[in-house]
Each structure stands twice: as C-alpha cells, then as structure tokens.
Write an enzyme that holds these catalytic residues in place. Structure first.
Site, PDB file in Angstrom:
ATOM      1  N   CYS C 120       0.891  -1.162   0.000  1.00  0.00           N
ATOM      2  CA  CYS C 120       0.000   0.000   0.000  1.00  0.00           C
ATOM      3  C   CYS C 120       0.923   1.205   0.000  1.00  0.00           C
ATOM      4  CB  CYS C 120      -0.905   0.009   1.229  1.00  0.00           C
ATOM      5  SG  CYS C 120      -1.907   1.500   1.320  1.00  0.00           S
ATOM      6  N   CYS C 123      -0.697   4.338   2.147  1.00  0.00           N
ATOM      7  CA  CYS C 123      -0.849   4.266   3.612  1.00  0.00           C
ATOM      8  C   CYS C 123      -0.478   2.888   4.105  1.00  0.00           C
ATOM      9  CB  CYS C 123      -2.234   4.733   4.071  1.00  0.00           C
ATOM     10  SG  CYS C 123      -3.647   3.932   3.297  1.00  0.00           S
ATOM     11  N   SER C 124      -1.439   2.121   4.629  1.00  0.00           N
ATOM     12  CA  SER C 124      -1.093   0.821   5.202  1.00  0.00           C
ATOM     13  C   SER C 124      -2.228  -0.178   5.041  1.00  0.00           C
ATOM     14  CB  SER C 124      -0.728   0.996   6.678  1.00  0.00           C
ATOM     15  OG  SER C 124      -1.780   1.683   7.334  1.00  0.00           O
ATOM     16  N   CYS C 125      -2.949  -0.111   3.916  1.00  0.00           N
ATOM     17  CA  CYS C 125      -4.041  -1.058   3.657  1.00  0.00           C
ATOM     18  C   CYS C 125      -3.480  -2.481   3.675  1.00  0.00           C
ATOM     19  CB  CYS C 125      -4.671  -0.793   2.292  1.00  0.00           C
ATOM     20  SG  CYS C 125      -5.389   0.844   2.144  1.00  0.00           S
TER      21      CYS C 125
END
Lengths: 117, 107, 221
Positions: C120, C123-125
C-alpha cells in the site's frame, strides 16, 4: 443567465442517474490515467498520472468517490473502481526487471479516459 | 524547489521515491495503540469518522509531523482535529479532559 | 505538558516505528490524548466503551493463522480455490472468517509464471480480517516506496529470487480492495494433512515477499 426549462435534459445534468452506475469501461479496454493534481486528498498516486494500462476487472459494487469521502461526504453518486494492469516499464523509465512485470491497482472511474490509439 | 510540490504531492504519496533498504522491524502493539486502533474501527463502523477521513486527516498533518510522530500518534492527533471540524469535540473540551486524565493517571 | 522524547532524539524526518516503551508507567502525551478522546466520545454517548472492548477482542482474534487456513484449504480443494479466486471475501466467509469492515478481498494466485506481491504505497491497507494487523516494515517508507518501483530488489532483501521468466505483479491497495497472496504449494507435501499444510504458510508468504516454507526433510514424500 439562461433559464433551462424543466423538461430540458440538461436540467438533469447534476442529478445522479441510475444509468451512471453502469461501468463506463469494460474488461480489456485500453485506458489512460488523467493528469491532474487535486489538493487535499486523493487516492491516485502520482506515479500513475498519464500512464496507460488495460482494464483487468471491474470492482462489482459502485462506490462514493474517496476524494469526497475523505472530507466526510459519505453519500452521493457512486461510480466504479477498475483494477488496471500497467506494465512496470510504462510507469518507470528506469525499470530493472522483466518486460512483463506489472502493477495492478484500483483506479476510480473519474480518473480514466479511453486510450484511443 | 518550487513550493507547488508541497501541495501537489501528499506527504504519504511515496511510491517510487528513493528509500533505504528494508529493515524487517515489527513490534507488539502497546495497549494504548491497540485501543487507538479499536477506536478507529468503531468510529469508522458508525461513519462518525471514516477510514477515508482518517487518511485525509493524517495527510493534513504535513510531512514534518508525519515524519516524526509514530503511526498511532498520527492517528489520534488526526482524530482530534477532525472531531473539532465536525463540532463533535471542542479544543477546550479536549484540553480539559487531557488535564483530567493526566492528573488521574500521573498525579 | 510532558515532552515527547522521540522528537528530540530523532531530528531526521523519516518514518519509523517507536519501539522503545517508556521506562516509567506514565502514559505519554499521545496516550493521554487517546484516553481523553475516547472518554469524551463515550460521555457524549457517541460510542460505548463496550464497543471498544469488543473490537479489541476482534483484533486479537485475527492472526495469520486464519489466512494460513484459507491457503491450505485452497491447496487441497480445487472447487474452493476456484470460488476463493472468484470472490476472496466470500471464500473466507465460507470458512467462517467474518469481515468486520467493509473491505473487499482479491486473492492472488502465485504460479510458475506469476509471482504476486502486495503493498500500500499511500498508507497501510492490509487484509486485516484474515492476517491481523500488518508488521511495522509494511507500514514504513522503505517497503512502500520501493516495492512498487524495484520489486525484484525488494524481494532479494527478503531472500527471495524470482527467475527472469516469471512475471512479477505488484498490487497496490488504494481503495476498498485488499489483497491476499495464495502462495504455491511446496513440493514434497502430497501426503500432508490440511493442518500440516497450514503450518507452512507464513504471514510473509501471504504478503508475497517469500514463498511458503518447505516441509521438514523427514516429513517429505
């Protein structure tokens, strides 16, 4: 300012039609990511801008644009995300790897145009 | 450098930028970090503050804050700002509550 | 107000986890802020403290063992595998794994021709319902910046060398879709039970940075 009669089709321009929930692109279509620079919030990374790819699949449910959702608007017209395949060599001119290596990423409908080539 | 880049490229949009080798770091979440994650999920479920708003709120902190705060530190500051914008909390209310919590927990 | 110690120690501005846990029991400035925000929301009856407790239990119940169970089942049941690749979320739900959020899941199958990797960049999906919370390195700049640009170099740093005739597909999460890699079933596991197979499936294999583990020599057949 011209007054648009209520019977005129353009009166409905800003009204969400159920028809708009039909995907604008199909699997296998050649598409290009638009080049634009929204400020504040977006979910189309800069590395994709202007790049050409092919629609791999259509995410079945339509969604609200995350550029408006980011500002707390959870309702409104819903369009589709498309999973697009981009060759790594299309994105990075200095790519080190195999020619067939690729990026797969979901892009919202408003960011895509047909790649008429 | 043109200042346009600071506005056009969000601080979290880092795909393809030069970066260090990967160090396979991980840590077990501290209890408050897990509570913060649970809070994020609960306010997203109710759409009081959605995941998308959280992402935008973190980006809005700017690159210096993003670079220096840890992951959940960024989240809680972003939540506070968004709750102020929505009129759900006020800055004074939060300051008073933080003073109360600090007095209670630290003495 | 207590100063946050890290801002003084690190004047460089890169993204990094704060692993040091405070030597004292005193909560940090940010921890106090979290408590205050949560308590105010509860006092205003916007949320209930029981919802937070329940969600912590949900988070604790999600570990890579769930994803490993999905992968092992797909290895032994071709019909399930086909359904899983068709609709990842429904496939997981078939095995009793609920999705506590509104994300979709695409399961990406590794083959002799294709190696998948997930990232990702924005972000941090991460597929939290089936893998739990992501490791810090997945959320930090080096992986997010480089996996999308030089995946072969990144894989090599994890000890994974992908032959030149294998296509690497990097899936970047940006929206409502999360990804789970279905690694190749290791050789020598023909007589393995589903439970034994699951022990070979690591979190990192389901992110796509490494293959599934090889079976211990004495169990090979």
């Amino acid at each position: 300012m011209a007054i648009i009669p209520k019977t005129h089709p353009t009166y409905l321009l800003d009204v969400t039609s159920a028809l708009n929930e039909r995907p604008a692109f199909g699997v296998g279509d050649r598409v290009r990511v638009l080049v634009r620079f929204p400020v504040g919030h977006y979910r189309v990374p800069i590395y994709l801008r202007g790049k050409k790819g092919i629609v791999e699949s259509i995410i079945a449910s339509p969604y609200v644009d995350n550029e408006t959702e980011g500002f707390g608007h959870n309702a409104g017209s819903r369009l589709h995300y498309y999973r697009i395949a981009f060759p790594m060599t299309e994105i990075w001119s200095d790519y080190v790897g195999t020619q067939t290596d690729s990026v797969r990423i979901e892009v919202y409908e408003t960011w895509l145009e047909e790649d008429a080539k | 450098m043109s200042t346009e880049e600071l506005i056009k490229r969000l601080p979290n949009d880092i795909g393809g930028m030069p970066a260090d080798p990967i160090v396979q770091v991980e840590h077990a979440l501290e209890p408050w970090e897990k509570r913060c994650h649970a809070l994020a999920d609960v306010i997203d479920f109710h759409k009081i503050l959605s995941t998308e708003e959280k992402r935008r709120g973190v980006e809005a902190l700017g690159s210096e804050v993003i670079g220096k705060l840890s992951y959940y530190e960024r989240w809680i500051v972003a939540f506070a700002n968004i709750f102020f914008q929505k009129g759900i909390l006020t800055p004074t209310e939060l300051a008073q509550k933080m003073a109360e919590v600090e007095a209670r927990e630290i003495g | 107000m207590k100063q946050h110690a890290h801002t003084e120690k690190h004047d460089h501005s890169h993204d990094h986890p704060h692993e040091e846990i405070s030597q004292t029991a005193k909560p940090s400035y940010y921890e106090i802020m979290e408590t205050a925000v949560r308590e105010l929301l509860c006092e205003k009856k916007i949320i209930h403290s029981s919802e937070i407790r329940r969600q912590i239990e949900v988070l604790d119940s999600r570990t890579p063992a769930l994803g490993a169970k999905v992968v092992a089942h797909a290895w032994v049941d071709p019909g399930f595998k086909a359904r899983l690749l068709e609709d990842g979320r429904k496939g997981c739900e078939e095995l009793g794994i609920s999705f506590y959020d509104d994300t979709e899941l695409i399961v990406l199958e590794n083959t002799k021709k294709v190696h998948n990797l997930i990232v990702c960049t924005l972000c941090s999906c991460y597929p939290r319902p089936v893998l739990g919370l992501p490791p810090d390195w997945y959320k930090l700049k080096p992986y997010r910046a480089r996996a999308i640009h030089e995946p072969r170099a990144v894989l090599a740093e994890f000890g994974t060398i992908i032959p030149d005739d294998v296509e690497i597909r990097v899936s970047d999460s940006t929206a409502i879709v999360r990804f789970l890699v279905l690694p190749m079933r290791p050789d020598g596991t023909d007589n393995f039970t589903e439970e034994q197979l699951a022990t070979l499936v690591t979190r990192d294999a389901m992110i796509g940075v490494v293959p599934a583990l090889n079976p211990p020599e004495e169990q090979k057949k």
